[in-house]
Design an enzyme around this catalytic site. Sequence first.
Site, PDB file in Angstrom:
ATOM      1  N   ASP A   2     -11.761   3.899  -7.462  1.00  0.00           N
ATOM      2  CA  ASP A   2     -10.688   4.699  -6.881  1.00  0.00           C
ATOM      3  C   ASP A   2      -9.340   4.380  -7.500  1.00  0.00           C
ATOM      4  OD1 ASP A   2     -12.481   5.880  -5.030  1.00  0.00           O
ATOM      5  OD2 ASP A   2     -12.445   4.018  -3.891  1.00  0.00           O
ATOM      6  N   CYS A   9      24.024 -17.265  -7.153  1.00  0.00           N
ATOM      7  CA  CYS A   9      23.436 -17.998  -8.282  1.00  0.00           C
ATOM      8  C   CYS A   9      22.308 -17.186  -8.893  1.00  0.00           C
ATOM      9  CB  CYS A   9      22.844 -19.321  -7.818  1.00  0.00           C
ATOM     10  SG  CYS A   9      23.994 -20.360  -6.952  1.00  0.00           S
ATOM     11  N   ASP A  36     -11.374   5.678   1.633  1.00  0.00           N
ATOM     12  CA  ASP A  36     -12.553   6.060   0.872  1.00  0.00           C
ATOM     13  C   ASP A  36     -13.751   5.827   1.783  1.00  0.00           C
ATOM     14  OD1 ASP A  36     -14.199   6.545  -1.417  1.00  0.00           O
ATOM     15  OD2 ASP A  36     -14.464   4.384  -1.583  1.00  0.00           O
ATOM     16  N   CYS A  80      22.646 -20.345  -3.901  1.00  0.00           N
ATOM     17  CA  CYS A  80      22.757 -19.174  -3.048  1.00  0.00           C
ATOM     18  C   CYS A  80      22.523 -17.914  -3.853  1.00  0.00           C
ATOM     19  CB  CYS A  80      24.106 -19.133  -2.360  1.00  0.00           C
ATOM     20  SG  CYS A  80      25.447 -19.233  -3.525  1.00  0.00           S
ATOM     21  N   ASP A 135     -12.252   1.058  -3.277  1.00  0.00           N
ATOM     22  CA  ASP A 135     -12.644  -0.062  -4.113  1.00  0.00           C
ATOM     23  C   ASP A 135     -11.831   0.004  -5.391  1.00  0.00           C
ATOM     24  OD1 ASP A 135     -14.558   1.487  -6.042  1.00  0.00           O
ATOM     25  OD2 ASP A 135     -15.134   2.019  -3.981  1.00  0.00           O
TER      26      ASP A 135
HETATM   27  P1  ADP Z   1     -17.084   7.871  -2.247  1.00  0.00           P
HETATM   28  O1  ADP Z   1     -15.917   8.803  -2.180  1.00  0.00           O
HETATM   29  O2  ADP Z   1     -17.898   7.961  -1.003  1.00  0.00           O
HETATM   30  O3  ADP Z   1     -16.737   6.497  -2.613  1.00  0.00           O
HETATM   31  P2  ADP Z   1     -17.933   8.498  -4.971  1.00  0.00           P
HETATM   32  O4  ADP Z   1     -16.738   9.237  -5.394  1.00  0.00           O
HETATM   33  O5  ADP Z   1     -18.177   7.174  -5.571  1.00  0.00           O
HETATM   34  O6  ADP Z   1     -18.063   8.432  -3.384  1.00  0.00           O
HETATM   35  O7  ADP Z   1     -19.217   9.400  -5.266  1.00  0.00           O
HETATM   36  C1  ADP Z   1     -19.303  10.703  -4.693  1.00  0.00           C
HETATM   37  C2  ADP Z   1     -20.705  11.218  -4.730  1.00  0.00           C
HETATM   38  O8  ADP Z   1     -21.159  11.279  -6.069  1.00  0.00           O
HETATM   39  C3  ADP Z   1     -21.696  10.358  -4.023  1.00  0.00           C
HETATM   40  O9  ADP Z   1     -21.761  10.677  -2.657  1.00  0.00           O
HETATM   41  C4  ADP Z   1     -23.000  10.714  -4.739  1.00  0.00           C
HETATM   42  O10 ADP Z   1     -23.517  11.901  -4.214  1.00  0.00           O
HETATM   43  C5  ADP Z   1     -22.548  10.977  -6.141  1.00  0.00           C
HETATM   44  N1  ADP Z   1     -22.714   9.822  -7.021  1.00  0.00           N
HETATM   45  C6  ADP Z   1     -21.740   9.070  -7.570  1.00  0.00           C
HETATM   46  N2  ADP Z   1     -22.258   8.107  -8.356  1.00  0.00           N
HETATM   47  C7  ADP Z   1     -23.601   8.222  -8.268  1.00  0.00           C
HETATM   48  C8  ADP Z   1     -24.712   7.499  -8.839  1.00  0.00           C
HETATM   49  N3  ADP Z   1     -24.526   6.459  -9.641  1.00  0.00           N
HETATM   50  N4  ADP Z   1     -25.950   7.920  -8.538  1.00  0.00           N
HETATM   51  C9  ADP Z   1     -26.136   8.952  -7.727  1.00  0.00           C
HETATM   52  N5  ADP Z   1     -25.144   9.648  -7.168  1.00  0.00           N
HETATM   53  C10 ADP Z   1     -23.892   9.309  -7.425  1.00  0.00           C
HETATM   54 MG    MG Z   2     -16.068   4.769  -3.615  1.00  0.00          MG
END
Ligand code: ADP
Ligand code: MG
Length: 724
Positions: A620, A21, A427, A18, A616
């Site tokens: 994030d 324990c 996101d 229980c 993701d």
């Molecule tokens: P979300 O919040 O939609 O997940 P992110 O924070 O990953 O977006 O990215 C925000 C913005 O930064 C994207 O909308 C894009 O404009 C730019 N960005 C991020 N990574 C890349 C990349 N590898 N190539 C081109 N643009 C990018």
């Molecule tokens: Mg993202």
Amino acid sequence: MAPIIAVERTLEVSGMTCASCVARAERALRAVPGVVSANVNLATERATVAILDGGAVATDALVAAVVRAGYDARPVPPGAPDADSLRRQSAGDRADGRRLVLAALLSAPLVLPMLAMPLGMHLMLPPALQLALASPVQFWIGARFYGAGGRALLAGAGNMDLLVAIGTSAAFGLSLWRWAEAPRGLVPDLYFEASAVVITLVMFGKWLETRARRGAASALRSLRALAPERARLLRDGIEIDVPLASVTPGDDVAVRPGERVPVDGTVLVGTSDLDESLVTGESLPVPVAPGDAVTGGALNGPGLLHVRTSRAATDGTLEQIARLVEHAQSSKAPIQRVVDRVAEWFVPLIVWVAIGTGIGWAYAGLAPDVAILRAVAVLVIACPCALGLATPAAIAAATGRGAALGVLYRGGSAIERAAHIDVVALDKTGTLTAGAPAATTALADDQLRLAAAAEATSEHPIARAIVALADARGLALPASSAATTAPGGGVTATVDGHVVIVGNRDHLALAGVAVEARDAPGQTTAHVAIDGAWVGAIALADPLAPGAAEAVAALRARGVEVVMITGDREDVARALADRVGIATVHAGVQPLGKAAQVAALAEQGGRRRRVAMVGDGLNDAPALARADVGIALGTVSDLVAASADVTVLRGGIAALPTVLALAHKTMRVIRENLIAATAYNAICIPIAAAGLLSPVIASLAMSLSSVSVLASSLRLRRFEMRSP
Ligand code: ADP
Ligand code: MG
């Protein structure tokens, strides 16, 4: 100073009955020098102990501490295939079953006279026969109650076994005494049936309880059972049948049609369809060809495959999931700490109530034996185990069910927090959208080639889309160097001697490049600069994730506020938000800004609101960690890296209502369990003390109360996916 690192040890603990324990075993483990924390779970019968790495805490010392506290323990490797302990368990269960049947057979004749009474028959077994039937039940089958109760007493605490031992001994001793006192030739009323039946019923209750507990842990077993026990190792083209454990990374194995893939790896030869539904949650069969990654546990379709293994079975995907679930099942919900504390007081309190009952009735003029019987009823009706099982049984059932649905909770505390969410922050890319945008551009092949080569270093969905576009045009990508990624901005790299920048307007501005065009309205736009000059843009259209709008609607129907936090442009975000029905949008937020935004959401509106962040696992991570509940919509490969409280393996955003609903349901079951267990004790103990219950009825009620708590927890195993 070097960081202090703790490592984990797992023990299998048996003999706990229980909640008190649990508290005692934990205290014993924590008292071992070098132990950082100890967590004991009654439903899974496991102890998870964190000890200082490099410290001299031997596993033996942990085992010894548990044994001193009155239980059996043995070390088990965390997550190793549990065939051995399963065998022990089922052998133990069978022995318990046999003892139970024997106890019932011996007790039955003792109750017959009681049952015959209403029919007007006055049967009376000779006292010597009663003694002969009751003694083995009391002292042989019931020895475990003396053992466990005695050890608890020695360790300065009490448990259910102690209550049963005291109660039945009192009834037994009372009978002996009355028999000795009775004048010759006269057969006195004896209470041997009370002692024997109480023991039988309590054992019956425990037997039911064990079965239910095994049920709660069964999800884990079925997950591990996906890994085959043996593999077909390929040596010089010959298949050798070997135990799975002897396959090492880099070995080649054959997987015949209809067999399960033994461990993670890459297809070398052959094509087939794999059913990975139980591992990754992907419900459609996945076609595989040479070069494709496969997951251990996946079911092979029609083709013969040769697979080069990439990981040992002990750290393959399947095992990682199983370990996560195991950890979650044996972790505690915060609510449990309160229960543990109450339980420690429970048994001593009951003993005092029983003593008071006996003395009180004797004073009130009842014959001493009747007074004692009433005290016995108090002892056996009190049920600390229902209290102790209320929470862990529900957590174990819920985490197991969650795993089956593709939702992995990190533990009881994640469930407790997920049950009361006020705000869900989503996101955009990969959460609300499918995360696989289609790219279009007016860029010349030459420029696209450079842009794609720069992006090839990034894992971002945008980057993958741009690489895919270059592939589609049949462009060969040169190697890039000095590549840097700015999260939420873009990438910068040197390709073929050119400095290539791909990203949003701000990202280019940071490098002093002015963008000479408008962004494509409503579409995410990646601008491309080569050697400091803007050359053009790539527009990305990311389709909505399936079920996104329905999921948002379902969340709002639960009374949850839904907001979007994204690094993308306001107009893109807004257009998407309108389509799924989200009113509040925070756009242009950098990854670290997302964490700050989560904190701000929590404080908004004057009261502390509970915020879940969905994103993701990798991108994030800060925001997920900052939120009350971080929910990663991931794939299995993100599992370990993700700082998430909940990982959704299946269904993406569409599974969100399920994540919250299952957590909510679990907490409701826990509350119901706790209320039922408390009410049961609060009502039944006074009734027993008032002399209105015989010990036999009392023990029946006690057994049923803990079984009903378990049964109610097992309802969670039938929880169905919420269709958004
Ligand atoms: P979300 O919040 O939609 O997940 P992110 O924070 O990953 O977006 O990215 C925000 C913005 O930064 C994207 O909308 C894009 O404009 C730019 N960005 C991020 N990574 C890349 C990349 N590898 N190539 C081109 N643009 C990018
Ligand atoms: Mg993202």
